[in-house]
Design a protein around this motif. Structure first.
Motif, PDB file in Angstrom:
ATOM      1  N   ARG A 578      55.478  17.606 -38.131  1.00 30.01           N
ATOM      2  CA  ARG A 578      55.751  16.208 -37.826  1.00 30.01           C
ATOM      3  C   ARG A 578      57.256  16.007 -37.774  1.00 30.01           C
ATOM      4  N   VAL A 579      57.711  15.455 -36.680  1.00 34.02           N
ATOM      5  CA  VAL A 579      59.112  15.062 -36.589  1.00 34.02           C
ATOM      6  C   VAL A 579      59.157  13.553 -36.805  1.00 34.02           C
ATOM      7  N   ALA A 580      59.924  13.141 -37.793  1.00 32.22           N
ATOM      8  CA  ALA A 580      60.010  11.716 -38.106  1.00 32.22           C
ATOM      9  C   ALA A 580      61.453  11.263 -37.945  1.00 32.22           C
ATOM     10  N   PHE A 581      61.610  10.028 -37.486  1.00 33.35           N
ATOM     11  CA  PHE A 581      62.943   9.423 -37.399  1.00 33.35           C
ATOM     12  C   PHE A 581      62.916   8.157 -38.233  1.00 33.35           C
ATOM     13  N   THR A 582      63.824   8.084 -39.192  1.00 33.73           N
ATOM     14  CA  THR A 582      63.906   6.866 -39.992  1.00 33.73           C
ATOM     15  C   THR A 582      65.270   6.227 -39.731  1.00 33.73           C
ATOM     16  N   THR A 583      65.335   4.950 -40.002  1.00 32.08           N
ATOM     17  CA  THR A 583      66.590   4.246 -39.744  1.00 32.08           C
ATOM     18  C   THR A 583      67.521   4.285 -40.939  1.00 32.08           C
ATOM     19  N   THR A 584      66.984   4.635 -42.108  1.00 29.49           N
ATOM     20  CA  THR A 584      67.827   4.607 -43.308  1.00 29.49           C
ATOM     21  C   THR A 584      67.636   5.887 -44.089  1.00 29.49           C
ATOM     22  N   ASP A 585      68.638   6.180 -44.900  1.00 32.73           N
ATOM     23  CA  ASP A 585      68.497   7.245 -45.873  1.00 32.73           C
ATOM     24  C   ASP A 585      69.440   6.945 -47.022  1.00 32.73           C
ATOM     25  N   LEU A 586      68.923   7.110 -48.215  1.00 33.58           N
ATOM     26  CA  LEU A 586      69.668   6.710 -49.411  1.00 33.58           C
ATOM     27  C   LEU A 586      71.035   7.382 -49.479  1.00 33.58           C
ATOM     28  N   GLY A 587      71.116   8.607 -49.005  1.00 32.56           N
ATOM     29  CA  GLY A 587      72.349   9.365 -49.203  1.00 32.56           C
ATOM     30  C   GLY A 587      73.432   9.042 -48.196  1.00 32.56           C
ATOM     31  N   TYR A 588      73.125   8.219 -47.202  1.00 28.27           N
ATOM     32  CA  TYR A 588      74.066   8.045 -46.093  1.00 28.27           C
ATOM     33  C   TYR A 588      74.441   6.589 -45.917  1.00 28.27           C
ATOM     34  N   SER A 589      75.562   6.405 -45.240  1.00 26.62           N
ATOM     35  CA  SER A 589      75.986   5.088 -44.835  1.00 26.62           C
ATOM     36  C   SER A 589      75.185   4.680 -43.615  1.00 26.62           C
ATOM     37  N   THR A 590      74.541   3.535 -43.673  1.00 26.99           N
ATOM     38  CA  THR A 590      73.773   3.097 -42.513  1.00 26.99           C
ATOM     39  C   THR A 590      74.224   1.690 -42.131  1.00 26.99           C
ATOM     40  N   PRO A 591      73.958   1.316 -40.904  1.00 26.76           N
ATOM     41  CA  PRO A 591      74.406  -0.014 -40.469  1.00 26.76           C
ATOM     42  C   PRO A 591      73.815  -1.102 -41.342  1.00 26.76           C
ATOM     43  N   ALA A 592      74.630  -2.102 -41.595  1.00 27.66           N
ATOM     44  CA  ALA A 592      74.158  -3.192 -42.442  1.00 27.66           C
ATOM     45  C   ALA A 592      73.382  -4.218 -41.636  1.00 27.66           C
ATOM     46  N   ALA A 593      73.651  -4.271 -40.348  1.00 23.30           N
ATOM     47  CA  ALA A 593      73.034  -5.322 -39.546  1.00 23.30           C
ATOM     48  C   ALA A 593      71.588  -4.971 -39.240  1.00 23.30           C
ATOM     49  N   PRO A 594      70.705  -5.952 -39.313  1.00 20.56           N
ATOM     50  CA  PRO A 594      69.313  -5.677 -38.973  1.00 20.56           C
ATOM     51  C   PRO A 594      69.184  -5.387 -37.483  1.00 20.56           C
ATOM     52  N   ALA A 595      68.260  -4.547 -37.143  1.00 19.61           N
ATOM     53  CA  ALA A 595      68.059  -4.186 -35.743  1.00 19.61           C
ATOM     54  C   ALA A 595      66.679  -3.592 -35.578  1.00 19.61           C
ATOM     55  N   VAL A 596      66.220  -3.588 -34.346  1.00 22.48           N
ATOM     56  CA  VAL A 596      64.950  -2.935 -34.030  1.00 22.48           C
ATOM     57  C   VAL A 596      65.202  -1.995 -32.864  1.00 22.48           C
ATOM     58  N   HIS A 597      64.714  -0.777 -33.016  1.00 26.71           N
ATOM     59  CA  HIS A 597      64.880   0.206 -31.956  1.00 26.71           C
ATOM     60  C   HIS A 597      63.516   0.739 -31.566  1.00 26.71           C
ATOM     61  N   GLU A 598      63.469   1.218 -30.327  1.00 29.16           N
ATOM     62  CA  GLU A 598      62.250   1.878 -29.894  1.00 29.16           C
ATOM     63  C   GLU A 598      62.565   3.359 -29.739  1.00 29.16           C
ATOM     64  N   VAL A 599      61.831   4.181 -30.474  1.00 29.27           N
ATOM     65  CA  VAL A 599      62.118   5.608 -30.505  1.00 29.27           C
ATOM     66  C   VAL A 599      60.983   6.355 -29.827  1.00 29.27           C
ATOM     67  N   GLY A 600      61.333   7.232 -28.930  1.00 28.45           N
ATOM     68  CA  GLY A 600      60.324   8.063 -28.268  1.00 28.45           C
ATOM     69  C   GLY A 600      60.880   9.446 -28.028  1.00 28.45           C
ATOM     70  N   LEU A 601      60.014  10.316 -27.547  1.00 29.50           N
ATOM     71  CA  LEU A 601      60.458  11.680 -27.284  1.00 29.50           C
ATOM     72  C   LEU A 601      60.862  11.785 -25.814  1.00 29.50           C
ATOM     73  N   ALA A 602      62.044  12.327 -25.582  1.00 32.63           N
ATOM     74  CA  ALA A 602      62.450  12.577 -24.211  1.00 32.63           C
ATOM     75  C   ALA A 602      61.730  13.796 -23.670  1.00 32.63           C
TER      76      ALA A 602
END
Lengths: 901, 307
Positions: A578-602
């Motif tokens: 399983r390949v998963a994409f998450t928008t956040t991870d505890l160990g990293y700096s992530t954008p503070a602004a809320p957003a919605v993305h659509e993720v698909g496989l190219a």
């Protein structure tokens, strides 16, 4: 079993114990190594004007003489004490070892410059100078010692950097360290470099705090070094200055850079340049010596990719390179301390000592794998799979794995919280050596794409790649944006406001993300899960994620080829990738602004690297697997051979016709009391001999010796001239009934007799079953199990068994026991008849009247000795002549044993 | 020396061999007697076979697989399997899986008891019945008696160790069908025909790993008149060894405990069979049993048979 009274046994036991204790006491223990504490003054700085005193320990080689030297560096936050145990081990193996606290650590003075060529590298060059002056160190040339450098993490980087800047260093073993510090702290799995990287904020913060003014509470678990913060310089109780609390022992320039990048979460060119000056990436082609790279598989700080880059850089110069992925790293794991030591020592043996034994250097590529559990301890076992070459992270070959899954919307929560968790930096030890997965993906933040269940196991070795496509949602109210707080201005829609709403004065964790008009950047964390069947939770191998920042043009689609974390992991049959994409991870700096993305496989394919040439070597049989059974067979043979009692039969032809001759027979009980004492008598052919004596006279013991059951202590028994010993063939001419019957209770009387006769191996027609069964007189009971018999029936069956084969000598012990008077009478007639046919019968009995009527001769025993022997008539007449009246055997007997006084 | 041949009775007049049933041979033995023909194996088999304990033990071993089948059928609504597949989770996958499960649950104790019974009882029970002395006076040479008894006891032990998994294979196949083997842990499947020869290795190893128990039981059997003592002593060894095995402080010394490698046969049922543990197990087993058997023979040769 009795153990007493066998001096040989005790001597053997004591001997074995003495030998064992002596071996234990005299076994060569590891030679003692004594550290010499040193203060070494060095001068460094860009203008060579800064004086620093390094706190060092020198471990002279255990063997004495001139030995190759090893510089052993510690990890970040540690000191020379952290590597003391490792240094001692190397010194015991004959290396001169120098450990030191790097500038800014432990009791060394100076400030931390992050392995800068102007500072730490210059320090190491002067340590090499110092080694060259030591009498214990072997020199290649004047001022050029034979020296290697080893160390973990921060210490591994100094090994690489020193090797680049000092040509006198001959071999290095860097562990769990970096190739490009900028890339390690600002990784971008899309391959656009640290400028585009996602800030590894937790690791960076921990890293920075290690050099802070006070020792941290926790410690960075680094398997290679085992840093201890205990040796921080003692500081007087002065209040810390503002600079001290802000930067600790960091060089102010380094501190400033950290503060800047940690605030913005984006790498500046300045920061990248500084970090790269401390990284092997800045010295291409200058590390030209044998390099063994030991990198941990459980390491979210310095990943396997860092070691891969180092390996390629060194290999490009033509120098020998070894790569090993062990079970350890900054996130915990086993650590494999012993194995790391062996590999390190082996590498130095090969390239410093130039030992001809090339085996010590090990294989060019080694991967530690789970070897299941030890059958006894149930602890995980590490197996070391090796290959003859290191293929890199793209593997020796690749396997395309089709993935499927629709395009999915994922939300970036405002403020980046709650965040998904992959590994928790600094707390890798929580999972211990087990495979406890801390991985949590928040709902609504994750898109995943699964393969079909595997039909064959798939061993992934390296970094898989997948091409991903991202579209930023224009509408704020798209599905899955529930993380968007009510009442807040629409961040995505307006574009630039995303940054502005966070407030200028506040530190945003990723100030630039989502901030550019006309498009945006999407930060995603790519993970490769192992999804088992049933209710098993998906496993994130080693807890690793690959952050990627994808630029999305406004209204368009951003694409990137994502390099997933490098792992060595076996996907079992029936499992899915399983390949998963998450928008956040505890160990990293992530954008503070809320957003919605659509993720698909190219592309619907995951490219998976494999390395089939990695094989767990068939561990040769341990020496004892053949030595132990061989030795024990030898011991067994010796036990059997020296246990033999061989006594020649020495047949005496003169006694051919003498059924029994006993001569000087003696047997003592265990307590030394003599059961039979110098007994001698002869039984002639055709006699019916009565063996008389009170209880304990030794009659039964004598009979047992006649049967070869008991070994006489002295004297001998001859039957028809043949000496009796256990199993002597002449015993086949002896029929015996001694101390009661012995039958298999579950068999019938008939079966008992038949099996007994078959056990003698003699022809069936010699048995004379008919006569014997007639003597037994059991009738129909013969076909009942013996356990149902009465005492008398067993007695008669036993006498019948004794008469099977019509033996030339019949020995009966108390044959009349349990018989009724008619049977006794019958027995008497049988015995007389038996003897009259030229055979000999010996009967022991208490029934003196019976003996008187049955026997023609008697032997009287008392307390193991012969009292008298002779024809019954002689005995009777002797007494009769004494007192004039007729006499009975009973009187004679009592007279003889002195009870009739 | 006081001889009894002072007078001649009527019987002494009978000439030697006149009415003799048997002549004598060169070594003084009766006609037809040959040491190497004594106690044929078939006789010893027959002597042991109709014993109740033999029949009960075999009955138990043959019934156990069916009891297990019933247990699995009755309790088929088991809960969720755990994180890792254990051998017991897979018992109902098919005949081979079931046989492996049956072996795994019985090897640690039931088969130990069976082997200890056959080997520990063999001489001690003869002693307790007093039949031992008549066999020895027959005469069956002591080494030969012990050898034949050891062969027969081992044959019964082997039959016990073999019959349980074979019956389990039969019962499992009838109850759960003939399917490929699913491996504990990973849940992979291996073709049934590929596993079948390995299953033979497993059974062979299960037998070899009982050698120590057999040899110790045999040694104790030679030394005591109490069959229960010999059987219990050998079983006690297994218990003590299992306890010591749990003491991790012993480190690699535990590899030399007689029971340490008893579960190594599980490695043969992995997708990639691994035999090193089994080789070590065989080495340890053979090493101990050779010495124990040698001690048994040595002891029996020197022993005064007083039972």
């Amino acid at each position: 079993m009795k153990f007493a009274g066998k001096p040989v046994t005790w001597i053997a036991v004591v001997t074995v114990l003495v030998v064992a204790v002596a071996a234990w006491a005299l076994w060569p223990s590891a030679p003692e190594v004594r550290a010499q504490e040193q203060r070494i003054a060095v001068v460094d700085g860009p203008r060579d004007d800064q004086r620093v005193t390094l706190d060092a320990s020198f471990f002279p080689p255990a063997g004495g003489g001139k030995a190759p030297a090893v510089l052993l560096a510690h990890g970040f936050g540690g000191s020379k004490q952290s590597v003391r145990a490792a240094a001692t081990r190397l010194a015991q193996e004959g290396y001169a070892v120098l450990t030191w606290s790097a500038r800014g650590f432990g009791r060394s003075t100076g400030q931390i410059a992050l392995n800068s060529p102007d500072y730490e590298v210059k320090d190491v060059r002067q340590l090499v100078d110092w080694l060259a002056a030591r009498p214990e160190v072997r020199l290649d040339a004047a001022g050029d010692p034979r020296v290697g450098v080893a160390g973990g993490s921060y210490g591994g980087a100094i090994a690489l950097m020193a090797a680049a800047y000092d040509g006198r260093i001959d071999a290095i073993v860097p562990q769990i360290t970096w190739y490009d510090l900028a890339d390690a702290l600002f990784p971008d799995a899309g391959g656009k470099g640290p400028q585009n990287g996602v800030f590894k904020r937790m690791w960076a913060g921990l890293f920075f705090s290690r050099g802070g003014p006070t020792p941290g509470v926790g410690q960075v678990p680094a398997a290679g070094g085992g840093e201890l913060g205990a040796d921080q310089a003692d500081r007087p109780g002065l209040p810390l200055t503002a600079q001290e609390v802000r930067c600790g022992r960091f060089l102010p320039e380094v501190c400033d850079i950290y503060q800047r990048v940690a605030e913005t979460g984006r790498a500046t060119q300045d920061a990248i340049d500084t970090l790269r000056r401390s990284s092997p990436v800045s010295v291409p082609g200058r590390i030209k010596i044998p390099t063994l790279l030991l990198q941990g598989q459980r390491d979210s700080l310095f990943t396997l990719a860092q070691a891969d880059a180092n390996a390629r850089a060194v290999a490009a110069t033509g120098a020998p390179v070894g790569v090993a992925w062990f079970d350890g790293g900054h996130d915990g794991g086993n650590g494999e301390v012993d194995w790391i030591h062996e590999r390190t020592a082996g590498w130095f043996d090969r390239y410093l000592r130039k030992s001809a034994d090339a085996e010590g250097a090990g294989s060019p590529f080694t991967v530690t794998r789970d070897g299941g559990r030890d059958p006894g301890t149930r602890r995980p076992v590490q197996l070391h799979a090796t290959a003859t070459g290191y293929p890199g992270l793209s593997g020796a070959s690749t396997v395309p794995v089709p993935l499927s899954g629709p395009d999915q919307r994922v939300a970036n929560p405002p403020g980046g919280s709650p965040s998904s968790i992959s590994a928790v930096p600094g707390f890798g030890g929580l999972g211990g050596t087990g495979n406890l997965s801390l991985s949590v993906d928040m709902a609504g933040q994750s898109a995943h794409f699964d393969s079909a269940p595997l039909t064959a196991p798939l061993q992934v070795t390296g970094s898989s790649t997948v091409r991903v496509r991202v579209r930023t949602e224009a509408g704020a109210d798209g599905a899955g944006t529930d993380a968007k707080p009510a009442g807040e201005p629409d961040a995505e829609n307006g574009g630039p406001e995303g940054d502005g709403t966070a407030g200028d004065g506040e530190a945003t964790r990723d100030g630039t993300a989502q901030g550019k008009p006309g498009g945006g950047e999407v930060t995603l964390f790519a993970k490769l899960y192992d999804v088992g069947g049933g209710g098993q939770a998906p496993v994130l191998p080693e807890g690793l994620v690959a952050p990627v920042r994808i630029t999305v043009p406004e209204g368009g689609v951003g694409e990137a080829t994502v390099t997933l974390p490098a792992v060595d992991h076996r996907f079992d049959v029936g499992h899915r990738l399983r390949v998963a994409f998450t928008t956040t991870d505890l160990g990293y700096s992530t954008p503070a602004a809320p957003a919605v993305h659509e993720v698909g496989l190219a592309s619907q394919t995951l490219t998976v690297p494999t390395n089939p040439s990695l094989r767990t070597p068939a561990t040769g049989l341990t020496w004892w697997t053949w030595a132990l059974p061989a030795a024990s067979v030898v011991v067994a043979a010796v036990l059997l051979l020296i246990g033999r009692r061989r006594r020649a039969d020495r047949h005496d032809p003169a006694l051919e016709t003498v059924p029994l001759r006993i001569d000087g027979l003696t047997k003592a009980y265990g307590n030394g009391e003599l059961a039979v004492d110098g007994l001698s008598f002869t039984v002639e052919h055709g006699q019916v001999l009565g063996l008389l004596g009170p209880n304990g006279a030794g009659k039964t013991t004598t009979m047992r010796m006649m049967m070869g059951l008991i070994h006489p202590d002295a004297g001998e028994i001859r039957i028809f001239g043949h000496r009796v010993s256990p199993g002597a063939p002449v015993l086949s001419r002896l029929g015996s009934f001694v101390e009661g019957p012995g039958f298999l209770p579950h068999l019938t009387g008939r079966a008992n007799l038949e099996l007994y006769w078959k056990a003698t191996g003699r022809p069936r027609q010699d048995a004379h079953f008919t006569e014997a069964l007639e003597i037994a007189g059991l009738g129909g009971a013969l076909d009942r199990a013996v356990r149902t018999y009465s005492q008398g029936m067993r007695q008669r069956l036993a006498i019948a068994q004794a008469m099977l084969g019509l033996p030339d000598l019949l020995v009966l012990d108390e044959p009349a026991n349990g018989l009724d008077p008619p049977q006794i009478r019958e027995m008497r007639e049988v015995l007389i008849e038996y003897a009259s046919r030229g055979r000999t019968v010996i009967v022991s009995s208490h029934l003196l009247a019976e003996v008187e009527q049955t026997c023609d001769h008697v032997v009287v025993m008392h307390r193991g000795r012969l009292v008298t022997a002779g024809p019954v008539s002689d005995l009777l007449s002797r007494r009769a002549s004494g007192n004039g009246s007729g006499s009975r055997l009973e009187d004679v007997f009592l007279d003889l044993i002195g009870e009739n006084a | 020396m006081n001889d009894v041949n002072g007078s001649r009775t009527a019987l002494t007049g009978v000439p030697v061999g006149g009415d003799h049933g048997s002549g004598s041979q060169g070594d003084g033995s009766a006609a037809g007697y040959l040491a190497r023909r004594t106690l044929p194996l078939a006789v010893e088999f027959a002597r042991q076979f109709r014993r109740r304990r033999t029949l009960v033990m075999f009955g138990l071993l043959l019934a156990l697989p069916w009891i297990l089948v019933i247990a699995f059928k009755v309790g088929s609504n088991s809960g969720q399997p755990g994180a890792t597949l254990r051998i017991s989770d897979l018992a109902t996958e098919g005949g081979l899986n079931f046989a492996a499960f049956a072996l795994s649950v019985s090897a640690s104790f039931l088969l130990v008891v069976a082997v200890a019974l056959f080997c520990g009882d063999t001489v001690a029970s003869e002693a307790s019945w007093s039949s031992l002395r008549y066999l020895l006076a027959a005469p069956i040479p002591r080494d030969r008696l012990l050898r034949q008894k050891l062969i027969v006891a081992m044959a019964y032990s082997a039959a016990a160790v073999v019959c349980l998994p074979l019956m389990a294979l039969l019962a499992g196949t009838l109850a759960f069908g003939w399917h490929d083997v699913r491996v504990p842990g990973t849940g992979e499947t291996i073709a049934a025909l590929e596993v079948l020869p390995r299953f033979g290795v497993v059974i062979g190893y299960a037998l070899v790993s009982q050698f120590v128990v057999a040899a110790l039981a045999f040694l104790l059997s030679v030394g005591t008149d109490s069959p229960l003592g010999a059987v219990g002593g050998a079983v006690g060894l297994v218990i003590v060894s299992n306890i010591l095995q749990a003491v991790e402080a012993l480190g690699s010394l535990r590899e030399f405990l007689p029971t340490f490698w008893n579960t190594a046969w599980l490695d043969a049922l992995a997708p990639q069979p691994e035999y090193s543990g089994m080789v070590k197990g065989v080495a340890v087993s053979v090493a101990y049993s050779a010495i124990l058997v040698a001690l048994a023979f040595r002891r029996f040769r020197r022993k005064d048979v007083v039972s």
